[in-house]
Enzyme design. Sequence first.
Site, PDB file in Angstrom:
ATOM      1  N   ASP A  78     -10.399  10.027   7.840  1.00  0.00           N
ATOM      2  CA  ASP A  78      -9.543   9.592   6.735  1.00  0.00           C
ATOM      3  C   ASP A  78      -9.494   8.072   6.555  1.00  0.00           C
ATOM      4  OD1 ASP A  78      -8.302   9.713   9.259  1.00  0.00           O
ATOM      5  OD2 ASP A  78      -6.295   9.805   8.405  1.00  0.00           O
ATOM      6  N   GLU A 136      -6.185  11.369  10.865  1.00  0.00           N
ATOM      7  CA  GLU A 136      -5.803  10.604  12.056  1.00  0.00           C
ATOM      8  C   GLU A 136      -4.656   9.650  11.754  1.00  0.00           C
ATOM      9  OE1 GLU A 136      -5.201   7.746  14.951  1.00  0.00           O
ATOM     10  OE2 GLU A 136      -6.076   7.147  13.065  1.00  0.00           O
TER      11      GLU A 136
HETATM   12 NI    NI Z   1      -8.496   4.338  13.343  1.00  0.00          NI
END
Ligand code: NI
Length: 388
Positions: A78, A136
Amino acid sequence: MIIDDAKNMQKHLVELREDFHRHPEISCQEKTTAARVVKELQDIGGYEISENVYGYGILAEIKGPKEGKTIALRADMDALQIVEETGLPFVSENHGVMHACGHDCHMTVLLGAARLLQERQAEICGTVRLIFQPAEENNPTGGAQGMIAAGALEGVDAIFGMHVWPDLPVGAIGMKAGPIMAASDHFSITMHGKSCHAAQPDAGIDTVVAGAQFVTAIQTVVSRNVSPLKAAVITIGSFYAGSRYNILAEECVIEGTCRTYELSVRKLVEERLRKILDGICTGMGTTYDLKYDHGYMATINDPAMAAYFTKTVETTLGKNAAVTVEAPSMCSEDFAYYLMEKPGAFGWLGVGNRECANYPLHSSKLCVDEEALWQGAATLAAVALNFK
Ligand code: NI
């Protein structure tokens, strides 16, 4: 040699990385990113691919002819809600979203490793599982926990991953036994007092004074409660109160973050914060609401796995490439959750370039040295291949 094959694919890796960089997607929306990853894996061939694991996550597995262990390698996918200001020719085409944490490089490096491993399938003992993890940046409900719940670690003997690191020069790969990334908690406090005319303070309850005392007192947690031999950070990043210079502020909102490595220190910091807040508010006559959110756990590397990783870097890229990280970072990573389940290690991939300014991760001007791509790919492939 793995290093030669990795160097030979550098042009392709740069194209791949710049394609990811042009088309960043935020957490839980990594749809075209995932499609690009799958396309590359299909081009490489030899992988059994599972798509849509916890949203847009992907698991890809390759087996060798011989029995052996299962090793997992992970990349996150992401991007961040940041307006890119790099001025690079492959600047983000998705305005307001940018791969400012280098996850475009992480995917590229893992796909490079995937190709190197496929070309050496006959040498693989056991199984290599690639984990392409979404979300994440979605602290505290990051994709790692979702991927684990979906079975990403089933049958896995060890797991490795890397994060691009602008403070390390390109060519260096950092590793450290024990803690390497911090636990990150977030708190938000609203103090309630009583507004009145500034000329008549005895008629009200001033949240500016109470809030200011809290800001000062909280500094003693690190200086007076946490052992000087242990690490902790408490930062108050915002403090809002009042509406006008001659009115007592009825409300004050204070927000901050606590970073720690050890669970005992993490608990101590929270406990002290709660006590100090309660004591000050009691003394000052304010009431309060506290929202204390636990973010990612600390990322703690298994010493034996860290040593194995470093040795592999030395034999693959040369002795000088392996750098021992002296002090862990106060940033956090949801790789922590994989390491709570399985032995493994998380390293830093040097992307610092001496010729241009090194902006930090999450900067709108983050610029990485792309030479790191083949180096990272060779490292991860060797880590998987040599694991016995
Ligand atoms: Ni990172």
